[in-house]
Design a protein around this motif. Structure first.
Motif, PDB file in Angstrom:
ATOM      1  N   HIS A 146       0.834  -1.198   0.000  1.00  0.00           N
ATOM      2  CA  HIS A 146       0.000   0.000   0.000  1.00  0.00           C
ATOM      3  C   HIS A 146       0.873   1.253   0.000  1.00  0.00           C
ATOM      4  N   ILE A 147       0.281   2.357  -0.476  1.00  0.00           N
ATOM      5  CA  ILE A 147       0.876   3.692  -0.388  1.00  0.00           C
ATOM      6  C   ILE A 147       0.052   4.479   0.622  1.00  0.00           C
ATOM      7  N   GLY A 148       0.703   5.135   1.548  1.00  0.00           N
ATOM      8  CA  GLY A 148       0.000   5.920   2.552  1.00  0.00           C
ATOM      9  C   GLY A 148       0.130   7.405   2.300  1.00  0.00           C
ATOM     10  N   CYS A 149      -0.942   8.119   2.520  1.00  0.00           N
ATOM     11  CA  CYS A 149      -0.946   9.581   2.410  1.00  0.00           C
ATOM     12  C   CYS A 149      -1.212  10.135   3.799  1.00  0.00           C
ATOM     13  N   LEU A 150      -0.236  10.840   4.363  1.00  0.00           N
ATOM     14  CA  LEU A 150      -0.419  11.372   5.710  1.00  0.00           C
ATOM     15  C   LEU A 150       0.446  12.601   5.935  1.00  0.00           C
ATOM     16  N   SER A 151       0.291  13.179   7.092  1.00  0.00           N
ATOM     17  CA  SER A 151       1.024  14.379   7.467  1.00  0.00           C
ATOM     18  C   SER A 151       2.524  14.131   7.489  1.00  0.00           C
ATOM     19  N   ARG A 152       3.284  15.128   7.031  1.00  0.00           N
ATOM     20  CA  ARG A 152       4.742  15.022   7.059  1.00  0.00           C
ATOM     21  C   ARG A 152       5.247  14.845   8.495  1.00  0.00           C
ATOM     22  N   MET A 153       4.629  15.552   9.433  1.00  0.00           N
ATOM     23  CA  MET A 153       5.086  15.438  10.816  1.00  0.00           C
ATOM     24  C   MET A 153       4.740  14.083  11.416  1.00  0.00           C
ATOM     25  N   GLN A 154       3.567  13.543  11.077  1.00  0.00           N
ATOM     26  CA  GLN A 154       3.233  12.206  11.533  1.00  0.00           C
ATOM     27  C   GLN A 154       4.194  11.179  10.954  1.00  0.00           C
ATOM     28  N   ALA A 155       4.544  11.356   9.687  1.00  0.00           N
ATOM     29  CA  ALA A 155       5.428  10.399   9.033  1.00  0.00           C
ATOM     30  C   ALA A 155       6.850  10.504   9.544  1.00  0.00           C
ATOM     31  N   GLY A 156       7.237  11.677  10.046  1.00  0.00           N
ATOM     32  CA  GLY A 156       8.622  11.908  10.438  1.00  0.00           C
ATOM     33  C   GLY A 156       9.160  10.896  11.430  1.00  0.00           C
ATOM     34  N   ALA A 157       8.381  10.608  12.479  1.00  0.00           N
ATOM     35  CA  ALA A 157       8.845   9.677  13.503  1.00  0.00           C
ATOM     36  C   ALA A 157       8.974   8.277  12.937  1.00  0.00           C
ATOM     37  N   GLU A 158       8.039   7.858  12.084  1.00  0.00           N
ATOM     38  CA  GLU A 158       8.090   6.517  11.502  1.00  0.00           C
ATOM     39  C   GLU A 158       9.269   6.385  10.540  1.00  0.00           C
ATOM     40  N   ILE A 159       9.557   7.444   9.804  1.00  0.00           N
ATOM     41  CA  ILE A 159      10.695   7.426   8.880  1.00  0.00           C
ATOM     42  C   ILE A 159      12.006   7.389   9.663  1.00  0.00           C
ATOM     43  N   ALA A 160      12.083   8.169  10.739  1.00  0.00           N
ATOM     44  CA  ALA A 160      13.295   8.197  11.558  1.00  0.00           C
ATOM     45  C   ALA A 160      13.589   6.834  12.168  1.00  0.00           C
ATOM     46  N   LEU A 161      12.543   6.086  12.499  1.00  0.00           N
ATOM     47  CA  LEU A 161      12.713   4.750  13.083  1.00  0.00           C
ATOM     48  C   LEU A 161      12.975   3.685  12.025  1.00  0.00           C
ATOM     49  N   GLY A 162      12.853   4.054  10.736  1.00  0.00           N
ATOM     50  CA  GLY A 162      13.086   3.090   9.663  1.00  0.00           C
ATOM     51  C   GLY A 162      11.869   2.244   9.339  1.00  0.00           C
ATOM     52  N   ALA A 163      10.719   2.549   9.944  1.00  0.00           N
ATOM     53  CA  ALA A 163       9.520   1.749   9.688  1.00  0.00           C
ATOM     54  C   ALA A 163       8.902   2.075   8.337  1.00  0.00           C
ATOM     55  N   LEU A 164       9.027   3.342   7.888  1.00  0.00           N
ATOM     56  CA  LEU A 164       8.457   3.771   6.618  1.00  0.00           C
ATOM     57  C   LEU A 164       9.494   4.560   5.827  1.00  0.00           C
ATOM     58  N   SER A 165       9.245   4.661   4.525  1.00  0.00           N
ATOM     59  CA  SER A 165      10.121   5.429   3.640  1.00  0.00           C
ATOM     60  C   SER A 165       9.296   6.453   2.876  1.00  0.00           C
ATOM     61  N   LEU A 166       9.935   7.564   2.564  1.00  0.00           N
ATOM     62  CA  LEU A 166       9.276   8.666   1.874  1.00  0.00           C
ATOM     63  C   LEU A 166       9.425   8.483   0.370  1.00  0.00           C
ATOM     64  N   LEU A 167       8.328   8.658  -0.373  1.00  0.00           N
ATOM     65  CA  LEU A 167       8.397   8.652  -1.831  1.00  0.00           C
ATOM     66  C   LEU A 167       8.754  10.050  -2.327  1.00  0.00           C
ATOM     67  N   ASP A 168       9.481  10.096  -3.421  1.00  0.00           N
ATOM     68  CA  ASP A 168       9.895  11.370  -4.008  1.00  0.00           C
ATOM     69  C   ASP A 168       8.749  11.938  -4.843  1.00  0.00           C
ATOM     70  N   VAL A 169       7.698  12.330  -4.146  1.00  0.00           N
ATOM     71  CA  VAL A 169       6.498  12.878  -4.784  1.00  0.00           C
ATOM     72  C   VAL A 169       6.080  14.124  -4.013  1.00  0.00           C
ATOM     73  N   SER A 170       5.852  15.193  -4.746  1.00  0.00           N
ATOM     74  CA  SER A 170       5.428  16.434  -4.111  1.00  0.00           C
ATOM     75  C   SER A 170       3.923  16.598  -4.271  1.00  0.00           C
ATOM     76  N   LEU A 171       3.248  16.911  -3.179  1.00  0.00           N
ATOM     77  CA  LEU A 171       1.810  17.177  -3.215  1.00  0.00           C
ATOM     78  C   LEU A 171       1.610  18.683  -3.082  1.00  0.00           C
ATOM     79  N   PRO A 172       1.518  19.387  -4.201  1.00  0.00           N
ATOM     80  CA  PRO A 172       1.374  20.853  -4.137  1.00  0.00           C
ATOM     81  C   PRO A 172       0.070  21.264  -3.473  1.00  0.00           C
ATOM     82  N   GLU A 173       0.099  22.419  -2.849  1.00  0.00           N
ATOM     83  CA  GLU A 173      -1.071  23.015  -2.195  1.00  0.00           C
ATOM     84  C   GLU A 173      -1.642  22.124  -1.086  1.00  0.00           C
ATOM     85  N   SER A 174      -0.778  21.298  -0.484  1.00  0.00           N
ATOM     86  CA  SER A 174      -1.261  20.444   0.607  1.00  0.00           C
ATOM     87  C   SER A 174      -0.972  21.034   1.982  1.00  0.00           C
TER      88      SER A 174
END
Length: 389
Positions: free
Chosen positions: A329-357
């Motif tokens: 699955h692909i998840g769409c969520l807040s950058r700040m919510q994702a930050g902790a999960e990315i820092a822990l290595g649980a999730l990875s960020l896709l190189d996709v920009s969501l303008p006007e979000s």
């Protein structure tokens, strides 16, 4: 404190007239009855509310603060009582109004009685007395339901706000006496539960270690209704545009935007910057309809449209994280919510920009809300924490 409305009216009359004797005349009661009303209020408060010595007169500091709250509470209530029937301003009691609120909420006398811890005949009698004084029915029986009339809805809402203001009054008196009373009720939207609230509440708890706090979650519309009824003191989360209703105020704390995340070994991690056609080959976890996040996500999709995606609508960060870890699955969520999960290595960020979000995250309160010292302290901490994000 659960003072009677009659005693509170006597207290305001003392403030307005300057003496208990004058208040007794204004309220059309005996001077001993007025004195007993003030004594009862002061006994419940645990402190003097007016000066009783001959060399001083008027309210004490505690009485002045209490009077401000009582005046706000009764002004709100009396306006609605007068609309239903002017006589109710003089006759309606706290127990009758409490029964009205319970029956309005439960739409059933038996369930209302259970909520109040009273007998069903007692609740029925209290509502019947209100209807008798009002000269009109406040409920219509529809099958097994007691359907509140428009007048009952208005009066129940006003009474609940009145009682909420009186709880604030009791909390302020307790604060002046050096101890805690009441509680702070916070409606927490998804982002606030994982970012701003934990930090703010940890700091608040260090300053006020015994202050009761109640954190509610749920749909925004439910929490907004609770806020307007006085059941919730503040909502923390994404602000709405336009303003949802005219009687609330929104105050920004910080700004956040949306990102797309996947598990670390997801096939799209090898693509670089995937386009919509590549993203659409995978299932999605997206915010629920009606939320600012969902609106931003659909703007990103543009003409592509959400119907072409296999989607799970979800507001739970825990569920989203676990499902992303276990699937493609692909998840769409807040950058700040994702930050902790990315820092822990649980999730990875896709190189996709969501303008006007980008959207403001902040506080929603009632327009005429007057916070207690404890509530104001929590608001100040939320602003301070928000400034660091």
């Amino acid at each position: 404190m659960t003072p009677s409305l009659r005693h509170l009216r006597v207290f305001l009359a003392v403030l307005d007239c300057g003496t208990i004797t004058g208040a007794a005349r204004a309220c059309n009661i005996s001077q001993p009855a007025a004195s007993q009303a003030i004594a009862r209020l002061e006994r419940d408060a645990g402190m003097a509310l007016i000066h009783h010595a001959r060399d001083a007169s008027g309210p004490t500091d505690a009485g002045r603060a209490f009077g401000l709250r009582v005046r706000r509470a009764l002004a709100r209530l009396d306006a609605s009582l007068a609309v239903v029937a002017p006589r109710l301003v003089l006759t309606a009691t706290r127990s009758q109004l409490g029964a009205l609120i319970a029956v309005r909420d439960a739409e059933n006398f038996t369930f209302a009685a259970q909520r109040l811890g009273l007998s069903q005949p007692s609740v029925h009698r209290a509502v019947t007395q209100l209807e008798s004084e009002a000269g009109r029915p406040l409920f219509q029986r529809t099958g097994k339901r007691m359907q509140p009339t428009r007048a009952a809805q208005m009066l129940a809402d006003a009474a609940r706000l009145c009682f909420s203001e009186l709880e604030q009054a009791a909390a302020e008196l307790a604060d002046l006496a050096g101890h805690e009373a009441g509680q702070i009720v916070i409606g927490a939207l998804p982002l606030s539960r994982s970012i701003v609230l934990p930090r703010a509440l940890a700091e608040f708890r260090r300053l006020r270690p015994t202050m009761p706090l109640r954190i509610l979650d749920g749909p925004y519309t439910d929490m907004l209704a609770g806020l307007r009824r006085g059941e919730i003191d503040m909502i923390v989360g994404a602000l709405r545009a336009p303003l949802p209703v005219p009687e609330v105020v929104q105050t920004p704390l910080f700004t956040d935007d949306l990102v797309l995340v996947v598990r670390p070994g997801h096939p799209l991690r090898q693509v670089g910057a995937p386009d919509l056609d590549q993203l659409a080959r995978y299932p999605w976890i997206v915010p629920r309809p009606g939320t600012p996040s969902r609106a931003s996500f659909e703007r990103y999709l543009g003409e592509f449209g959400p119907r072409r995606l296999a989607m799970i609508e979800c507001s739970s960060l825990v569920l989203l994280r676990e499902l992303l870890i276990l699937s493609d699955h692909i998840g769409c969520l807040s950058r700040m919510q994702a930050g902790a999960e990315i820092a822990l290595g649980a999730l990875s960020l896709l190189d996709v920009s969501l303008p006007e979000s980008a959207r403001p995250i902040g506080l929603t309160t009632r327009e005429d809300w007057l916070p207690t010292a404890a509530q104001a302290q929590l608001v100040e901490i939320l602003h301070r924490v928000g400034a660091t994000l």
